[in-house]
Design a protein around this motif. Structure first.
Motif, PDB file in Angstrom:
ATOM      1  N   UNK A 130       1.282  -7.275   9.568  1.00  0.00           N
ATOM      2  CA  UNK A 130      -0.157  -7.057   9.383  1.00  0.00           C
ATOM      3  C   UNK A 130      -0.361  -5.924   8.394  1.00  0.00           C
ATOM      4  N   UNK A 131      -1.102  -6.227   7.322  1.00  0.00           N
ATOM      5  CA  UNK A 131      -1.422  -5.241   6.294  1.00  0.00           C
ATOM      6  C   UNK A 131      -2.855  -4.757   6.503  1.00  0.00           C
ATOM      7  N   UNK A 132      -3.059  -3.574   7.063  1.00  0.00           N
ATOM      8  CA  UNK A 132      -4.416  -3.025   7.073  1.00  0.00           C
ATOM      9  C   UNK A 132      -4.801  -2.618   5.651  1.00  0.00           C
ATOM     10  N   UNK A 133      -6.048  -2.274   5.455  1.00  0.00           N
ATOM     11  CA  UNK A 133      -6.486  -1.865   4.126  1.00  0.00           C
ATOM     12  C   UNK A 133      -5.633  -0.688   3.641  1.00  0.00           C
ATOM     13  N   UNK A 134      -5.146  -0.806   2.419  1.00  0.00           N
ATOM     14  CA  UNK A 134      -4.332   0.248   1.826  1.00  0.00           C
ATOM     15  C   UNK A 134      -2.845   0.070   2.020  1.00  0.00           C
ATOM     16  N   UNK A 135      -2.432  -0.883   2.842  1.00  0.00           N
ATOM     17  CA  UNK A 135      -1.006  -1.100   3.078  1.00  0.00           C
ATOM     18  C   UNK A 135      -0.365  -1.815   1.895  1.00  0.00           C
ATOM     19  N   UNK A 136       0.917  -1.605   1.752  1.00  0.00           N
ATOM     20  CA  UNK A 136       1.695  -2.290   0.717  1.00  0.00           C
ATOM     21  C   UNK A 136       3.140  -2.354   1.191  1.00  0.00           C
ATOM     22  N   UNK A 137       3.984  -2.995   0.402  1.00  0.00           N
ATOM     23  CA  UNK A 137       5.400  -3.081   0.737  1.00  0.00           C
ATOM     24  C   UNK A 137       6.209  -2.972  -0.544  1.00  0.00           C
ATOM     25  N   UNK A 138       7.155  -2.034  -0.554  1.00  0.00           N
ATOM     26  CA  UNK A 138       7.977  -1.823  -1.733  1.00  0.00           C
ATOM     27  C   UNK A 138       8.913  -2.989  -1.993  1.00  0.00           C
ATOM     28  N   UNK A 139       9.438  -3.043  -3.198  1.00  0.00           N
ATOM     29  CA  UNK A 139      10.356  -4.109  -3.559  1.00  0.00           C
ATOM     30  C   UNK A 139      11.631  -4.019  -2.732  1.00  0.00           C
ATOM     31  N   UNK A 140      12.025  -5.143  -2.170  1.00  0.00           N
ATOM     32  CA  UNK A 140      13.188  -5.213  -1.295  1.00  0.00           C
ATOM     33  C   UNK A 140      13.751  -6.627  -1.339  1.00  0.00           C
ATOM     34  N   UNK A 141      14.952  -6.799  -0.787  1.00  0.00           N
ATOM     35  CA  UNK A 141      15.545  -8.118  -0.620  1.00  0.00           C
ATOM     36  C   UNK A 141      15.584  -8.471   0.853  1.00  0.00           C
ATOM     37  N   UNK A 142      15.378  -9.748   1.178  1.00  0.00           N
ATOM     38  CA  UNK A 142      15.609 -10.239   2.536  1.00  0.00           C
ATOM     39  C   UNK A 142      17.082 -10.650   2.618  1.00  0.00           C
ATOM     40  N   UNK A 158      -6.970 -11.242   3.916  1.00  0.00           N
ATOM     41  CA  UNK A 158      -7.189 -10.684   2.587  1.00  0.00           C
ATOM     42  C   UNK A 158      -6.133 -11.162   1.595  1.00  0.00           C
ATOM     43  N   UNK A 159      -6.560 -11.310   0.350  1.00  0.00           N
ATOM     44  CA  UNK A 159      -5.632 -11.621  -0.730  1.00  0.00           C
ATOM     45  C   UNK A 159      -4.750 -10.406  -1.018  1.00  0.00           C
ATOM     46  N   UNK A 160      -3.649 -10.649  -1.709  1.00  0.00           N
ATOM     47  CA  UNK A 160      -2.779  -9.556  -2.115  1.00  0.00           C
ATOM     48  C   UNK A 160      -2.182  -9.866  -3.476  1.00  0.00           C
ATOM     49  N   UNK A 161      -1.631  -8.833  -4.089  1.00  0.00           N
ATOM     50  CA  UNK A 161      -0.842  -8.999  -5.303  1.00  0.00           C
ATOM     51  C   UNK A 161       0.624  -8.922  -4.887  1.00  0.00           C
ATOM     52  N   UNK A 162       1.287 -10.073  -4.966  1.00  0.00           N
ATOM     53  CA  UNK A 162       2.691 -10.200  -4.576  1.00  0.00           C
ATOM     54  C   UNK A 162       3.546 -10.110  -5.833  1.00  0.00           C
ATOM     55  N   UNK A 163       4.571  -9.278  -5.772  1.00  0.00           N
ATOM     56  CA  UNK A 163       5.445  -9.086  -6.928  1.00  0.00           C
ATOM     57  C   UNK A 163       6.802  -9.723  -6.653  1.00  0.00           C
ATOM     58  N   UNK A 196      11.331  -8.396  -3.990  1.00  0.00           N
ATOM     59  CA  UNK A 196       9.934  -8.800  -3.901  1.00  0.00           C
ATOM     60  C   UNK A 196       9.182  -7.796  -3.035  1.00  0.00           C
ATOM     61  N   UNK A 197       7.873  -7.774  -3.159  1.00  0.00           N
ATOM     62  CA  UNK A 197       7.057  -6.857  -2.370  1.00  0.00           C
ATOM     63  C   UNK A 197       5.586  -7.125  -2.590  1.00  0.00           C
ATOM     64  N   UNK A 198       4.759  -6.319  -1.956  1.00  0.00           N
ATOM     65  CA  UNK A 198       3.305  -6.429  -2.082  1.00  0.00           C
ATOM     66  C   UNK A 198       2.788  -5.150  -2.731  1.00  0.00           C
ATOM     67  N   UNK A 199       2.233  -5.293  -3.922  1.00  0.00           N
ATOM     68  CA  UNK A 199       1.749  -4.146  -4.681  1.00  0.00           C
ATOM     69  C   UNK A 199       0.506  -3.549  -4.027  1.00  0.00           C
ATOM     70  N   UNK A 200      -0.409  -4.435  -3.621  1.00  0.00           N
ATOM     71  CA  UNK A 200      -1.638  -3.986  -2.963  1.00  0.00           C
ATOM     72  C   UNK A 200      -2.331  -5.181  -2.342  1.00  0.00           C
ATOM     73  N   UNK A 201      -3.194  -4.910  -1.377  1.00  0.00           N
ATOM     74  CA  UNK A 201      -4.080  -5.939  -0.849  1.00  0.00           C
ATOM     75  C   UNK A 201      -5.457  -5.772  -1.484  1.00  0.00           C
ATOM     76  N   UNK A 202      -6.271  -6.791  -1.345  1.00  0.00           N
ATOM     77  CA  UNK A 202      -7.616  -6.785  -1.925  1.00  0.00           C
ATOM     78  C   UNK A 202      -8.623  -6.838  -0.777  1.00  0.00           C
ATOM     79  N   UNK A 203      -9.028  -5.680  -0.252  1.00  0.00           N
ATOM     80  CA  UNK A 203      -9.879  -5.631   0.943  1.00  0.00           C
ATOM     81  C   UNK A 203     -11.183  -6.398   0.755  1.00  0.00           C
ATOM     82  N   UNK A 204     -11.600  -7.065   1.831  1.00  0.00           N
ATOM     83  CA  UNK A 204     -12.869  -7.774   1.824  1.00  0.00           C
ATOM     84  C   UNK A 204     -12.808  -9.166   1.248  1.00  0.00           C
ATOM     85  N   UNK A 205     -11.601  -9.659   0.934  1.00  0.00           N
ATOM     86  CA  UNK A 205     -11.491 -10.994   0.340  1.00  0.00           C
ATOM     87  C   UNK A 205     -11.230 -12.077   1.383  1.00  0.00           C
TER      88      UNK A 205
END
Length: 226
Positions: A130-142, A158-163, A196-205
């Motif tokens: 769960x990504x609350x507003x402002x959460x992100x995830x650094x680049x990592x490997x599974x 919410x939408x996010x920017x996935x890298x 891969x990771x999540x750069x940012x979420x887009x709150x309110x989307x």
């Protein structure tokens, strides 16, 4: 100019890297609501959603719950070893069926044999973040799994920017993809161990009908563990 809103343009499926497939709007609204309700049930204690502390001492900005096998940095266990110690919740068979359907949608029935671990996919892990507003995830490997079967990722809220990066380094080249609620993203084959990771979420989307604040990401994996 009439002031009328722009027409709706469907987003097209994409393959940002070999073995990585993005299918926009793969889950319909009813399926999304069903998964959100399932996540609420999985999040309840015992073995519920918790904040993960990394070996460096820092806390992840997402909150996590695992199914089938409990993920912790950097391994798997049958109990929540970094939380309440309770046995991990079982992996839901219906989530496995959904993940197998996702692979067929991503690679096509004839393409499954070309991706390692796709044809005989038997997932046994679900990790919900769960990504609350402002959460992100650094680049990592599974890479805590012992098999190179694909990872299935479902987005809700919410939408996010996935890298999606490369397999060698956390630096460029990478591709940024906007993931919206209902989107499917699968990475296997050459992209299976890409950073891969999540750069940012887009709150309110998020669709208000989901009753969800923030973003939920469900990843389904095959462990290769006994």
């Amino acid at each position: 100019m009439t002031g009328d809103p722009l027409p709706f343009f469907p987003r097209e499926p994409a393959e940002p890297a070999p073995g990585a497939v993005h299918l926009p709007d793969w889950l319909d609204t009813a399926e999304q609501r069903e998964l959100v309700e399932a996540c609420r049930a999985w999040a309840r204690p015992p073995a519920g959603m918790h904040t993960v502390r990394m070996p460096t001492g820092g806390l992840m900005s997402v909150r996590t719950v695992s199914l089938g096998w409990h993920w912790y940095p950097y391994g798997y266990a049958r109990t929540v070893v970094d939380g309440d110690g309770a046995p991990v919740k079982p992996f839901p068979p219906e989530l496995g069926e959904l993940a197998r359907r996702a692979l067929t949608a991503a690679y096509g029935p004839d393409g499954l044999a070309e991706i390692a671990g796709a044809a005989g996919y038997e997932p046994d892990i679900g990790v919900v973040n769960h990504y609350p507003h402002g959460a992100k995830m650094g680049l990592h490997k599974d890479r805590d799994e012992r098999i190179d079967a694909p990872v299935v990722s479902l987005s809700l809220g919410d939408s996010c920017i996935f890298r999606l990066g490369n397999t060698e380094t956390r630096t460029r080249p990478w591709t940024d993809v906007e993931l919206r609620s209902g989107d499917l993203f699968v990475f296997g084959g050459p992209a299976r161990f890409a950073y891969h990771g999540v750069v940012r979420t887009l709150p309110g989307t998020a669709d208000p009908a989901l009753g969800l604040v923030g973003r939920l990401n469900i990843t389904v994996r095959q462990s290769g563990l006994d």
